[in-house]
Design a protein around this motif. Sequence first.
Motif, PDB file in Angstrom:
ATOM      1  N   LEU A 269      60.257  20.510 -65.898  1.00 39.08           N
ATOM      2  CA  LEU A 269      59.710  19.515 -67.168  1.00 39.08           C
ATOM      3  C   LEU A 269      58.093  20.198 -66.744  1.00 39.08           C
ATOM      4  CD1 LEU A 269      61.624  18.268 -67.698  1.00 39.08           C
ATOM      5  CD2 LEU A 269      61.335  16.354 -66.716  1.00 39.08           C
ATOM      6  N   VAL A 270      57.723  20.577 -65.452  1.00 37.99           N
ATOM      7  CA  VAL A 270      56.372  20.147 -65.875  1.00 37.99           C
ATOM      8  C   VAL A 270      55.633  20.595 -66.456  1.00 37.99           C
ATOM      9  CG1 VAL A 270      54.103  20.614 -63.710  1.00 37.99           C
ATOM     10  CG2 VAL A 270      56.587  19.260 -63.494  1.00 37.99           C
ATOM     11  N   SER A 272      56.656  22.804 -68.848  1.00 33.41           N
ATOM     12  CA  SER A 272      57.000  22.117 -70.109  1.00 33.41           C
ATOM     13  C   SER A 272      55.319  21.937 -70.860  1.00 33.41           C
ATOM     14  CB  SER A 272      58.224  21.630 -70.409  1.00 33.41           C
ATOM     15  OG  SER A 272      59.336  22.563 -70.847  1.00 33.41           O
ATOM     16  N   VAL A 273      54.804  20.544 -70.111  1.00 36.39           N
ATOM     17  CA  VAL A 273      53.306  19.333 -70.514  1.00 36.39           C
ATOM     18  C   VAL A 273      53.325  20.139 -70.645  1.00 36.39           C
ATOM     19  CG1 VAL A 273      53.692  17.725 -69.529  1.00 36.39           C
ATOM     20  CG2 VAL A 273      55.306  17.940 -69.132  1.00 36.39           C
ATOM     21  N   LEU A 276      52.796  22.813 -72.883  1.00 33.96           N
ATOM     22  CA  LEU A 276      52.796  21.531 -74.572  1.00 33.96           C
ATOM     23  C   LEU A 276      51.846  21.611 -75.397  1.00 33.96           C
ATOM     24  CD1 LEU A 276      55.595  19.726 -75.588  1.00 33.96           C
ATOM     25  CD2 LEU A 276      53.784  17.865 -74.052  1.00 33.96           C
ATOM     26  N   GLY A 283      56.869  23.365 -75.767  1.00 34.03           N
ATOM     27  CA  GLY A 283      56.541  23.139 -74.814  1.00 34.03           C
ATOM     28  C   GLY A 283      57.743  21.309 -74.669  1.00 34.03           C
ATOM     29  N   VAL A 284      58.063  21.500 -75.787  1.00 36.57           N
ATOM     30  CA  VAL A 284      58.804  20.015 -76.689  1.00 36.57           C
ATOM     31  C   VAL A 284      60.685  21.143 -76.481  1.00 36.57           C
ATOM     32  CG1 VAL A 284      60.567  19.149 -78.634  1.00 36.57           C
ATOM     33  CG2 VAL A 284      57.646  19.139 -78.058  1.00 36.57           C
ATOM     34  N   GLY A 286      60.853  23.231 -74.411  1.00 41.90           N
ATOM     35  CA  GLY A 286      61.247  23.393 -72.399  1.00 41.90           C
ATOM     36  C   GLY A 286      61.713  22.087 -72.210  1.00 41.90           C
ATOM     37  N   ILE A 287      61.328  20.830 -72.576  1.00 42.20           N
ATOM     38  CA  ILE A 287      61.870  19.937 -72.250  1.00 42.20           C
ATOM     39  C   ILE A 287      62.769  19.686 -71.931  1.00 42.20           C
ATOM     40  CG2 ILE A 287      60.985  17.009 -72.152  1.00 42.20           C
ATOM     41  CD1 ILE A 287      58.900  17.649 -72.952  1.00 42.20           C
ATOM     42  N   GLY A 288      63.512  19.974 -74.008  1.00 42.88           N
ATOM     43  CA  GLY A 288      64.501  19.439 -74.615  1.00 42.88           C
ATOM     44  C   GLY A 288      65.685  20.127 -73.125  1.00 42.88           C
ATOM     45  N   ALA A 290      65.052  21.338 -70.058  1.00 41.22           N
ATOM     46  CA  ALA A 290      65.563  20.891 -68.672  1.00 41.22           C
ATOM     47  C   ALA A 290      66.363  19.267 -68.699  1.00 41.22           C
ATOM     48  CB  ALA A 290      63.763  20.317 -68.790  1.00 41.22           C
ATOM     49  N   VAL A 291      66.046  18.636 -69.891  1.00 38.25           N
ATOM     50  CA  VAL A 291      67.041  17.595 -70.155  1.00 38.25           C
ATOM     51  C   VAL A 291      68.464  17.699 -70.032  1.00 38.25           C
ATOM     52  CG1 VAL A 291      67.381  15.419 -70.999  1.00 38.25           C
ATOM     53  CG2 VAL A 291      64.599  16.197 -70.195  1.00 38.25           C
TER      54      VAL A 291
END
Length: 487
Positions: A269-270, A272-273, A276, A283-284, A286-288, A290-291
């Motif tokens: 998450l970090v 990815s941010v 971003l 980045g988005v 990556g966040i997806g 991770a979640v």
Amino acid sequence: MTLLLACVFVLLHASAIFFLPAFAMQVSYVFLLAAPALACAAALRRSARDGWRHSRGWLLVALAMASWTLGMAASLRQDLFLANANAAPGDSTLLFILFGVPIVLAVSASYVEGDSVLLRVIDAALALALGYLFYVHTFSLITLHGASSMIQALRVALMFDAENLFLLAAAAIRLTAADRRGERHFYRTMVVFTGLYAVATFYYNHFVALGDHPDFGSLRDPLIDIAFLAFALQAWRDPDGRRRLRRPSPALSRVVRTASPLLMALALLVVSVVVLRERFYLGVAGIGVAVLGYGVRTTLVQLKHMQTEEGLIRQRHALEELAHTDGLTGLANRRVLDEMLERAWILQESASQRVAVLMIDVDHFKKLNDRYGHAAGDACLRMVSRALLGATGRPGDVLGRYGGEEFALVMFGRSLQVALQVAERLRAAVEKLAIANADSPYGIITVSIGAASCLVAERSLEALLATADSALYAAKQQGRNRVVGLE
Ligand SMILES: Nc1nc2c(ncn2[C@@H]2O[C@H](COP(=O)(O)OP(=O)(O)OP(=O)(O)O)[C@@H](O)[C@H]2O)c(=O)[nH]1
């Protein structure tokens, strides 16, 4: 001995740089390649000693050490063969950063026996995504040749600092909650290594590489050896079996073990941010990942817990059933009868309640056993129990096997007169079975029944049972196959 060898290693490294200033860089590379290679070998040896199946952590760290060794080899190639004077050449920097990925996986993964393979696949996918985003971010700062400005080089150094601190914190958290000797050995080794490594790389990157000596070959290079040698030393030593194991609180262990997979998702998450800013969609994504990865992982674990819980509930019901049932006849066992009667006296819900007990004993059962065999005896007991059950009538009445060839029927709210009528019905039902018992005067299986009844307030439970027993004895004395009642 191993500590001595490690000290000799560092001293040799320093002396070689000091005495061979013309070849300081080349000599330093030899030591800087040897130290992580030794750490890699020690991790592999530990995996082999602990059994490959149980040493996933050591294997992952061996992979990390190999990545670091390759990073150093790439740096050597840049410095010696490509004559690149840049302090942070791209390929080696990437390998140095990627070395953290297997370590994050080692400290975040937490499996228990029977966990699905899918969990490992998800963790590996998250680790790969983390590695890829690191790659993208690294090359957004530098090219294969290295950082083009001081600011970029500083940002790379800060990236290292953040990564190192994260690894140290993660290893320390796992160590506080580790409750097995092998596990403690692994995380203790990781805390020592990541701590020394964080300090050494911070000092080296900020004050040596970005300071006065961008190339290897300074007398401060042996600093880097220390973390790897400390790791190799710790990994080499077998955990001290005599030392008392400090056990963390089980609650803490549980929380850390359950929450540790979050570390990997958090790292992704970090990063990815951070990515971003330069690559929005990546980045988005990556966040997806991770979640979603963490979500699916949690769902799988939850599913397994629910399955385990359902299995345990089923087992508990089966055990309860077993604890209350007579194995041969399937009737209630003596414990159920005793508890039921005791409850009536303890609770005294209605002192004026009447309780009737029938003691039912198979006549000349020993003779049946002796003549026809134990198996025939068992079959007879099953038939008798079915016949008795069929003749009991009221749902509230409880028939059970009291022991051996003796049964009991407990009835609430029945007078002795009614109890005698029920008893007669039971006796006739068994007689009707006409199970051959050649050595009995009746030629068939029969039962004798003793009946007793009283008010709960009027008499003790023991007195009621003794009266029923006396009645049964009287029935036997009077010739068996009959019912006798006593007030
Ligand atoms: N087959 C079989 N026999 C059992 C079981 N439990 C007790 N027995 C036998 O039941 C017999 C009871 O014998 P006794 O107490 O002498 O009673 P009896 O032969 O019925 O004689 P009376 O009660 O006086 O009519 C013993 O031989 C026990 O081994 C069982 O679960 N299965």
